[in-house]
Design an enzyme around this catalytic site. Structure first.
Site, PDB file in Angstrom:
ATOM      1  CG  HIS A  15      43.410  40.153  40.246  1.00 58.15           C
ATOM      2  ND1 HIS A  15      42.660  40.165  41.404  1.00 58.15           N
ATOM      3  CD2 HIS A  15      43.335  41.425  39.742  1.00 58.15           C
ATOM      4  CE1 HIS A  15      42.159  41.383  41.592  1.00 58.15           C
ATOM      5  NE2 HIS A  15      42.549  42.159  40.599  1.00 58.15           N
ATOM      6  CE1 TYR A  18      38.310  43.823  37.019  1.00 55.31           C
ATOM      7  CE2 TYR A  18      39.724  43.605  38.936  1.00 55.31           C
ATOM      8  CZ  TYR A  18      39.088  44.407  38.006  1.00 55.31           C
ATOM      9  OH  TYR A  18      39.198  45.772  38.061  1.00 55.31           O
TER      10      TYR A  18
END
Length: 469
Positions: free
Chosen positions: A242, A247
């Site tokens: 990810h 993030y």
């Protein structure tokens, strides 16, 4: 068929579940059709795995694991009930939601993780069931960075600011399992909270991060590799890194959130260094036969802002440059999303049309022009009525039944993303669908029926199968 074969159980699982006659969501074995099969329903082999169709269940946060005790971060039967149902109803690959590679890498205290061997058995239980239904099982390995230690959205939404507005995000305090003193990022200090607000501000929903040291980063890279090894032990088929939606990896990629002056900041090479090290570390410890996917935000929608003109931004050209590096690193598929890193982004993805599919198409073509092999996944919002517009070249869509106007648009959009256009290339090799599966777990079966494609159904659901066309 011999009597003992009538209801054979799926092998390698500790309880009985029937082996399907034909894998749900794949072309039925007895089908003889003069119509060509849409690419959407053709198998796709990537390394040692074969997708039964091109529809992938994207990772979706569920905030449904224990926040404390021996089961912290471990998946539960809830995940079998939800993810397993998508597999049962024909999705080609089902991704388990963002799972923290470190304790402090979760978005919320109720998000899953794979930082401990104790979390392997629960992950295997979910993976085994997904695979018993004919789908591939995937896991998205993640670290939330400065967006960590927040509460589930329904908890935040129940809170109001002094001005009466519902909170979009709420910080998770230590007494509910949060880690306020261990939120990390490329930069540190109160000015680097995701929402830009101080902790004392009534509307603040995020903790100030502390800057990771180079030693911290080295440990982090190894923890990604260890999480990948645990995923392999749990029987996972596909791993996705990810690197999107603001993030930790995305925070390092962007010059807006990474102002470091060491080897992890500054130039494009330095800002991508963490990602390259993580990919390299994971590829070394997983089997050659296991595909490695990467999700990125292809743009942060800040190109025309003053702050981007001063510091730069992560945009489509940056993503194309990165994409060209990926095949040499051992990444097989790029899952192209967008946004999420800056709260002042200039585009709201929930009010747009087909922006992400067109970006995926640009990246795919740029990589192909270099003679490189990288599969592209298109993600996002194909259920919006306007999004089907212009995705499919006129005259190129498979004929559909006029049964349900919204489903017709969804089906056409899905086909248009993966079908080669006349004289050109498809926009993407696979599509990733999230929210629509939550509304309709049988979405693959409904789309196939709408397109006039005869796919197999689960054994247990044959009595309610849509009538053959």
């Amino acid at each position: 068929m011999a009597p003992q074969d009538y209801n054979r159980g799926f092998e390698g699982i500790e309880y009985f579940t029937p082996q399907h006659v034909t894998s749900p969501g794949s072309i039925a074995q007895d089908v003889q059709s003069e119509k060509p099969t849409p690419t959407l329903f053709k198998p796709l082999t990537i390394r040692g795995t074969t997708l039964r169709n091109r529809v992938i269940v994207a990772p979706m946060c569920q905030y449904s694991t224990a926040s404390h005790g021996p089961s912290t971060g471990a998946l539960t039967d809830y995940h079998i009930a939800t993810l397993g149902h998508y597999a049962l109803k024909g999705a080609g690959l089902v991704f388990i939601e963002a799972s923290g590679v470190q304790f402090n890498g979760r978005i919320s205290p109720n998000c899953p993780g794979i930082w401990s061997d104790a979390q392997i058995p629960a992950l295997r239980r979910v993976s085994d069931f997904i695979k018993s239904q004919g789908a591939l099982s995937g896991i998205q390995l993640a670290h939330a960075g400065r967006k960590a230690s927040t509460c589930a959205p329904w908890i935040a939404g129940a809170q109001k600011t002094e001005g009466g507005k519902r909170k979009v995000s709420m910080r998770a305090e230590a007494d509910i399992g949060g880690w306020p003193d261990n939120v990390v990022g490329p930069m540190g200090g109160e000015e680097w909270t995701w929402d830009g607000l101080k902790v004392s501000d009534d509307g603040s929903g995020y903790w100030p991060p502390r800057a990771l040291s180079e030693t911290d980063i080295a440990d982090l890279v190894q923890d990604w590799a260890h999480a990948a090894q645990r995923s392999v032990k749990a029987g996972i088929d596909v791993i996705e890194i990810h690197g999107a939606h603001g993030y930790l990896i995305h925070q390092f990629l962007s010059p807006l959130t990474n102002r470091r002056t060491d080897k992890y900041g500054g130039s494009f090479e330095n800002r991508t260094r963490l990602l390259v090290e993580i990919v390299t570390a994971i590829r070394k410890v997983i089997p050659d036969s296991m595909p490695l996917y990467l999700r990125i935000s292809s743009t942060e929608w800040m190109e025309d802002t003053d702050v981007a003109k001063q510091h730069g931004t992560w945009d489509v050209e940056s993503s194309i440059r990165l994409a060209k590096m990926l095949p040499g690193l051992g990444v097989d598929l790029l899952d192209a999303s967008s946004g999420g890193n800056i709260n002042r982004q200039r585009l709201n993805p929930f009010d747009t049309k087909d922006y992400q599919t067109r970006i995926a198409s640009r990246i795919r073509q740029a990589v192909k022009n270099e003679g490189l092999k990288l599969y592209l996944g298109a993600v996002g919002l194909i259920t919006e009525a306007e999004q089907a517009r212009d995705i499919i070249e006129e005259g190129g869509a498979v004929a559909v039944r006029k049964v349900d106007a919204e489903l017709e648009k969804e089906a056409n959009a899905a086909v248009g993303m993966t079908e080669a256009r006349e004289g050109g290339e498809p926009m993407a090799d696979v599509i990733l669908v999230a929210r629509q599966f939550m509304r309709e777990p049988e979405w693959v079966l409904r789309v196939a029926w709408q397109l006039g494609v005869d796919v197999a159904w689960p054994n247990q659901f044959l009595r309610v199968r849509f009538p053959k066309l």
